[in-house]
Write a protein that holds these residues in place. Sequence first.
Motif, PDB file in Angstrom:
ATOM      1  N   SER A   1       0.747  -1.620   0.139  1.00 16.54           N
ATOM      2  CA  SER A   1      -0.063   0.030  -0.001  1.00 16.54           C
ATOM      3  C   SER A   1       0.902   1.224  -0.017  1.00 16.54           C
ATOM      4  O   SER A   1       0.482   2.196  -0.852  1.00 16.54           O
ATOM      5  CB  SER A   1      -1.022   0.191   1.150  1.00 16.54           C
TER       6      SER A   1
ATOM      7  N   LYS B   1       2.466   1.713  -3.506  1.00 19.00           N
ATOM      8  CA  LYS B   1       1.230   2.304  -4.215  1.00 19.00           C
ATOM      9  C   LYS B   1       1.265   3.871  -4.103  1.00 19.00           C
ATOM     10  O   LYS B   1       0.720   4.811  -4.795  1.00 19.00           O
ATOM     11  CB  LYS B   1      -0.141   1.676  -4.189  1.00 19.00           C
TER      12      LYS B   1
ATOM     13  N   GLU C   1       2.674   6.594  -6.343  1.00 19.58           N
ATOM     14  CA  GLU C   1       1.676   7.744  -7.070  1.00 19.58           C
ATOM     15  C   GLU C   1       1.602   9.360  -6.970  1.00 19.58           C
ATOM     16  O   GLU C   1       1.424   9.815  -7.838  1.00 19.58           O
ATOM     17  CB  GLU C   1       0.440   6.955  -6.463  1.00 19.58           C
TER      18      GLU C   1
ATOM     19  N   VAL D   1       4.133  -5.608  -7.734  1.00 19.89           N
ATOM     20  CA  VAL D   1       4.012  -3.843  -7.670  1.00 19.89           C
ATOM     21  C   VAL D   1       3.711  -3.837  -8.977  1.00 19.89           C
ATOM     22  O   VAL D   1       2.567  -2.339  -9.356  1.00 19.89           O
ATOM     23  CB  VAL D   1       5.203  -3.315  -6.713  1.00 19.89           C
TER      24      VAL D   1
END
Length: 283
Positions: free
Chosen positions: A117, A120, A124, A148
Amino acid sequence: MPVKEKHPIIGKDQHITKLIHAHESLARSELDTDQFQRGTVNGAYVGLFTNQGQTNKQISFSCDCFTLILAISIQVIDGEVITNMRTAAVSAISAKLLMPPGAEVLTILGTGKQALSHYKVFTEIFSFKEVRVWSRTKKGVERFVCSVGGPVKGCSSAEEAVRGADVIVTVTGSTEPVLFGQWVKAGAHVAAVGACRPDWRELDDVLMKAAVVYVDSREGALSESGDVLLSGAEVFAELGDVINGTKSAQREKTTVFKSLGMGVEDAVSAKLVFDQWKLKATK
């Protein structure tokens, strides 16, 4: 979609492991079901976590949004999804506020669900030139790299992963330090997520005492964080103090954000998910 069907309010056969409330204390609270059923709880409680089972030391939770006055359950939401998302989001906020300008290298120590998490969210939001990952096992690193779906370098040692990194995220299940101050680049930012008990550590004394330490909750850190308690490090500020401008973001120094989680984070995150689900359901 992590929202399940409506269900009756939690029965006495389930142990309430976390009760989230909106005032008095922002640290986590624990309450047994009998106390809850007797109505001896004071305060505007907005949600709870119930223990749904334990496998290989990893506990799965569901988040039950409800109104205490009517004692009517609204929805059950997968608490593990909520926890992973909001924990990474808060870590990213700490990095946005505290990491050095022009940060290029991100290191993640750990390869579990929180590591995923964080990868990500951080990739981002930020534009790192290099992302490194380390785990105690080679298999863990290989699994992470394959899952991933983005660029990441697997490292054979924690030191190799950490040396020269601008941002370091520790999301391990370790009870002893895995990150040592002598490895950490001056001015780096560390988001320390693991070691959520008063006798557990991820960071050594050298790092904790050299860094400017920020926390999500001062009360929580002084009762739950082994990294803070056992090192004797001084807590400079809560992250909220930086956001509201009452404390400075000392980006030019080495910084540590010790994340433990707060009830209000869970409650707000669960409400956002529920509101989005409700909006789609009514269309």
